[in-house]
Design a protein around this motif. Structure first.
Motif, PDB file in Angstrom:
ATOM      1  N   GLN A 250       0.836  -1.203   0.000  1.00 54.02           N
ATOM      2  CA  GLN A 250       0.000   0.000   0.000  1.00 54.02           C
ATOM      3  C   GLN A 250       0.869   1.251   0.000  1.00 54.02           C
ATOM      4  OE1 GLN A 250      -1.968   0.671   3.720  1.00 54.02           O
ATOM      5  NE2 GLN A 250      -2.327   2.832   3.221  1.00 54.02           N
ATOM      6  N   ILE A 251       1.963   1.252   0.780  1.00 53.33           N
ATOM      7  CA  ILE A 251       2.852   2.419   0.847  1.00 53.33           C
ATOM      8  C   ILE A 251       3.562   2.619  -0.486  1.00 53.33           C
ATOM      9  CG2 ILE A 251       4.871   3.403   2.001  1.00 53.33           C
ATOM     10  CD1 ILE A 251       2.204   3.344   3.622  1.00 53.33           C
ATOM     11  N   ARG A 252       3.972   1.529  -1.126  1.00 51.39           N
ATOM     12  CA  ARG A 252       4.585   1.665  -2.449  1.00 51.39           C
ATOM     13  C   ARG A 252       3.619   2.314  -3.434  1.00 51.39           C
ATOM     14  NH1 ARG A 252       9.364  -0.681  -3.199  1.00 51.39           N
ATOM     15  NH2 ARG A 252      10.102  -2.216  -1.687  1.00 51.39           N
ATOM     16  N   LEU A 253       2.372   1.908  -3.350  1.00 53.50           N
ATOM     17  CA  LEU A 253       1.356   2.487  -4.241  1.00 53.50           C
ATOM     18  C   LEU A 253       1.190   3.977  -3.957  1.00 53.50           C
ATOM     19  CD1 LEU A 253      -0.779   2.017  -6.406  1.00 53.50           C
ATOM     20  CD2 LEU A 253      -2.391   1.427  -4.582  1.00 53.50           C
ATOM     21  N   GLN A 254       1.102   4.339  -2.672  1.00 54.34           N
ATOM     22  CA  GLN A 254       0.968   5.760  -2.322  1.00 54.34           C
ATOM     23  C   GLN A 254       2.184   6.566  -2.772  1.00 54.34           C
ATOM     24  OE1 GLN A 254      -0.335   5.061   2.003  1.00 54.34           O
ATOM     25  NE2 GLN A 254      -1.352   6.998   1.500  1.00 54.34           N
ATOM     26  N   LEU A 255       3.371   6.000  -2.553  1.00 54.21           N
ATOM     27  CA  LEU A 255       4.592   6.701  -2.972  1.00 54.21           C
ATOM     28  C   LEU A 255       4.616   6.903  -4.487  1.00 54.21           C
ATOM     29  CD1 LEU A 255       7.656   5.294  -0.985  1.00 54.21           C
ATOM     30  CD2 LEU A 255       6.946   7.683  -1.185  1.00 54.21           C
ATOM     31  N   SER A 256       4.217   5.890  -5.221  1.00 57.23           N
ATOM     32  CA  SER A 256       4.249   5.994  -6.682  1.00 57.23           C
ATOM     33  C   SER A 256       3.319   7.098  -7.177  1.00 57.23           C
ATOM     34  CB  SER A 256       3.869   4.658  -7.324  1.00 57.23           C
ATOM     35  OG  SER A 256       2.496   4.373  -7.144  1.00 57.23           O
ATOM     36  N   ARG A 257       2.266   7.381  -6.400  1.00 55.37           N
ATOM     37  CA  ARG A 257       1.313   8.428  -6.799  1.00 55.37           C
ATOM     38  C   ARG A 257       1.730   9.815  -6.335  1.00 55.37           C
ATOM     39  NH1 ARG A 257      -3.262   4.795  -5.033  1.00 55.37           N
ATOM     40  NH2 ARG A 257      -3.224   6.048  -3.131  1.00 55.37           N
ATOM     41  N   THR A 258       2.384   9.900  -5.166  1.00 48.94           N
ATOM     42  CA  THR A 258       2.619  11.214  -4.554  1.00 48.94           C
ATOM     43  C   THR A 258       4.046  11.738  -4.673  1.00 48.94           C
ATOM     44  OG1 THR A 258       3.055  10.179  -2.402  1.00 48.94           O
ATOM     45  CG2 THR A 258       0.784  10.842  -2.861  1.00 48.94           C
ATOM     46  N   LEU A 259       5.031  10.843  -4.766  1.00 50.42           N
ATOM     47  CA  LEU A 259       6.421  11.299  -4.828  1.00 50.42           C
ATOM     48  C   LEU A 259       6.689  11.974  -6.166  1.00 50.42           C
ATOM     49  CD1 LEU A 259       9.147  11.313  -3.304  1.00 50.42           C
ATOM     50  CD2 LEU A 259       9.702   9.160  -4.465  1.00 50.42           C
ATOM     51  N   ARG A 260       7.241  13.183  -6.131  1.00 47.94           N
ATOM     52  CA  ARG A 260       7.560  13.914  -7.359  1.00 47.94           C
ATOM     53  C   ARG A 260       9.040  13.847  -7.707  1.00 47.94           C
ATOM     54  NH1 ARG A 260       3.975  17.679  -9.430  1.00 47.94           N
ATOM     55  NH2 ARG A 260       5.452  17.538 -11.161  1.00 47.94           N
ATOM     56  N   ALA A 261       9.910  13.957  -6.678  1.00 47.76           N
ATOM     57  CA  ALA A 261      11.346  14.002  -6.968  1.00 47.76           C
ATOM     58  C   ALA A 261      12.142  13.666  -5.717  1.00 47.76           C
ATOM     59  CB  ALA A 261      11.742  15.388  -7.481  1.00 47.76           C
ATOM     60  N   VAL A 262      13.345  13.128  -5.933  1.00 48.30           N
ATOM     61  CA  VAL A 262      14.316  12.910  -4.864  1.00 48.30           C
ATOM     62  C   VAL A 262      15.636  13.525  -5.305  1.00 48.30           C
ATOM     63  CG1 VAL A 262      15.561  11.245  -3.437  1.00 48.30           C
ATOM     64  CG2 VAL A 262      13.213  10.752  -4.163  1.00 48.30           C
ATOM     65  N   LEU A 263      16.204  14.335  -4.434  1.00 48.26           N
ATOM     66  CA  LEU A 263      17.505  14.960  -4.671  1.00 48.26           C
ATOM     67  C   LEU A 263      18.464  14.462  -3.592  1.00 48.26           C
ATOM     68  CD1 LEU A 263      19.465  17.141  -5.844  1.00 48.26           C
ATOM     69  CD2 LEU A 263      18.350  18.790  -4.313  1.00 48.26           C
ATOM     70  N   SER A 264      19.533  13.787  -4.005  1.00 43.99           N
ATOM     71  CA  SER A 264      20.524  13.258  -3.061  1.00 43.99           C
ATOM     72  C   SER A 264      21.807  14.082  -3.190  1.00 43.99           C
ATOM     73  CB  SER A 264      20.801  11.789  -3.371  1.00 43.99           C
ATOM     74  OG  SER A 264      21.727  11.245  -2.462  1.00 43.99           O
ATOM     75  N   GLN A 265      22.355  14.535  -2.056  1.00 45.34           N
ATOM     76  CA  GLN A 265      23.455  15.503  -2.073  1.00 45.34           C
ATOM     77  C   GLN A 265      24.702  14.999  -1.336  1.00 45.34           C
ATOM     78  OE1 GLN A 265      20.773  19.620  -2.042  1.00 45.34           O
ATOM     79  NE2 GLN A 265      22.348  19.321  -0.487  1.00 45.34           N
ATOM     80  N   GLN A 266      25.865  15.493  -1.794  1.00 46.93           N
ATOM     81  CA  GLN A 266      27.133  15.403  -1.077  1.00 46.93           C
ATOM     82  C   GLN A 266      27.849  16.738  -1.236  1.00 46.93           C
ATOM     83  OE1 GLN A 266      29.516  11.617  -1.473  1.00 46.93           O
ATOM     84  NE2 GLN A 266      28.261  11.370  -3.308  1.00 46.93           N
ATOM     85  N   LEU A 267      28.660  17.109  -0.244  1.00 47.37           N
ATOM     86  CA  LEU A 267      29.548  18.254  -0.377  1.00 47.37           C
ATOM     87  C   LEU A 267      30.978  17.737  -0.401  1.00 47.37           C
ATOM     88  CD1 LEU A 267      28.061  21.000   1.996  1.00 47.37           C
ATOM     89  CD2 LEU A 267      28.127  21.017  -0.502  1.00 47.37           C
ATOM     90  N   LEU A 268      31.716  18.083  -1.451  1.00 49.00           N
ATOM     91  CA  LEU A 268      33.056  17.529  -1.675  1.00 49.00           C
ATOM     92  C   LEU A 268      34.097  18.634  -1.801  1.00 49.00           C
ATOM     93  CD1 LEU A 268      32.022  14.891  -4.355  1.00 49.00           C
ATOM     94  CD2 LEU A 268      32.358  14.511  -1.901  1.00 49.00           C
ATOM     95  N   PRO A 269      35.349  18.344  -1.420  1.00 48.73           N
ATOM     96  CA  PRO A 269      36.398  19.373  -1.511  1.00 48.73           C
ATOM     97  C   PRO A 269      36.769  19.682  -2.957  1.00 48.73           C
ATOM     98  CG  PRO A 269      37.357  17.271  -0.897  1.00 48.73           C
ATOM     99  CD  PRO A 269      35.854  17.084  -0.861  1.00 48.73           C
ATOM    100  N   ARG A 270      36.932  20.944  -3.244  1.00 48.69           N
ATOM    101  CA  ARG A 270      37.353  21.364  -4.574  1.00 48.69           C
ATOM    102  C   ARG A 270      38.811  20.986  -4.830  1.00 48.69           C
ATOM    103  NH1 ARG A 270      34.102  25.022  -7.239  1.00 48.69           N
ATOM    104  NH2 ARG A 270      32.293  25.775  -6.052  1.00 48.69           N
TER     105      ARG A 270
END
Length: 364
Positions: A250-270
């Protein structure tokens, strides 16, 4: 010892964090690396005095609770997030120095597709990453863009409040956990009765919080939230795993309908040795990814992100490869941050048998 002066000087040195620990000098984190603030060794009394300066009336909570989360403004409007805690009979403090203003989205180094998040009418947007990866700053920039462009009602639930928003076109209410509401669970349930358009959840920590966030998105709200995961696929699995087995479909179904985007981040040394740069993975849901979520095929999501680059999606490894080719980060840093090391090596022209160039610094 005056902690306000330490915070002020640390900001001038571009520090992101200040650590106060008995038996050591004050430590400050610059470009991800801990350095001594000075040579003075902290006594038990020093640490206790600094805690009192930071917490004020909240200091007494240390005796009963053992740690206190808070936020405050010090020295010429320097906003800080605080955690003060007991350890081995002494008191330590961890201070995160926040930017004095919310940056514009375009200054963060995000792919342009992320600017669209502020235009979504409803659904859930999740920003993920380890502590110190810039999640709060990204969310603040997104909410500030909404504030500048949409006449709507924003409610935030934060622990603690980090960035302070000033209403422009939006009406904004910021609620702090334990100060303004007992918990994320109770605060989020109340939010749905407070006529919000946009809801920020500092962290989706529990079954109740996730369930209410899904309900909010299903009923026409735009929900922003954070998770401590390293990829889009991990975020799906983390959310689903919170629920008992009989509810997961049921949660997978709800997520498939409501989730729009996922942004995954890291901060790395230049590569220049000065400052850090954002590396990220972006997954904007399309019909193929929604089907994978519904059917529990999250291992296939990484491949789907790769094949939907024309829609704005980008994998972490492709983003890292781009930073290497631009000379922004070194190959060694990219390899240490990669999800698939062999794939990244191919992208940047290294053989899979090549040894990685180890970072001689721990990046936080």
């Amino acid at each position: 010892m005056n902690i306000v002066e330490i915070i002020k000087e640390s900001q001038l040195r571009r520090a992101s964090d200040v650590h106060v620990v008995y038996g050591l000098p004050v430590k400050i984190r610059i470009d991800g690396i801990l350095e001594n603030y000075d040579d003075n060794i902290l006594t038990h009394e020093d640490c206790d005095d600094i805690a009192r300066q930071l917490l004020g009336e909240k200091y007494k909570l240390l005796e009963s609770v053992g740690e206190v989360d808070a936020a405050g403004t010090f020295a010429d409007n320097i906003r800080c997030r605080l955690n003060v805690f007991r350890q081995q009979g002494h008191i330590s403090s961890a201070i995160r120095i926040l930017s004095d203003k919310i940056p514009e989205l375009e200054l963060l180094g995000l792919p342009p597709i992320c600017y669209d998040f502020a235009q979504y009418p409803r659904g859930i947007v999740i920003v993920t990453g380890e502590t110190g990866s810039g999640k709060s700053t990204t969310l603040a920039a997104l909410l500030n863009r909404i504030n500048q462009t949409r006449a709507q009602h924003i409610i935030t639930l934060e622990d603690p409040i980090e960035y302070i928003y000033h209403s422009d076109k939006c009406t904004i209410n910021q609620r702090e956990i334990t100060e303004d509401t007992a918990s994320y669970e109770t605060g989020l349930k109340a939010v749905l009765r407070e006529d919000p358009d946009i809801i920020l959840i500092g962290e989706m920590r529990s079954l109740d919080t996730i369930e209410t966030a899904l309900t909010a998105a299903e009923t026409g709200h735009l929900v922003f939230a954070t998770l401590h995961t390293n990829s889009a696929a991990d975020s799906i699995d983390r959310i689903v795993s919170v629920f008992p087995g009989e509810r997961q479909q049921q949660i997978r179904l709800q997520l498939s309908r409501t989730l729009r985007a996922v942004l995954s981040q890291q901060l790395l040394p230049r590569a220049s040795g000065q400052g850090r740069v954002l590396a990220c993975e972006v997954m904007v849901l399309n019909s193929a990814i929604r089907a994978m979520i519904r059917e529990g095929k999250t291992p296939q999501i990484a491949s789907a992100i790769q094949t939907s680059a024309s829609e704005g999606n980008i994998s972490m490894d492709n983003f890292l490869a781009g930073l290497v080719k631009q000379g922004v980060i070194s190959k060694g840093v990219a390899i240490e941050a990669a999800h698939d090391v062999d794939f990244l090596k191919k992208l940047i022209g290294m053989s899979s048998s090549s040894t990685s160039i180890s970072r001689d610094r721990i990046i936080r």
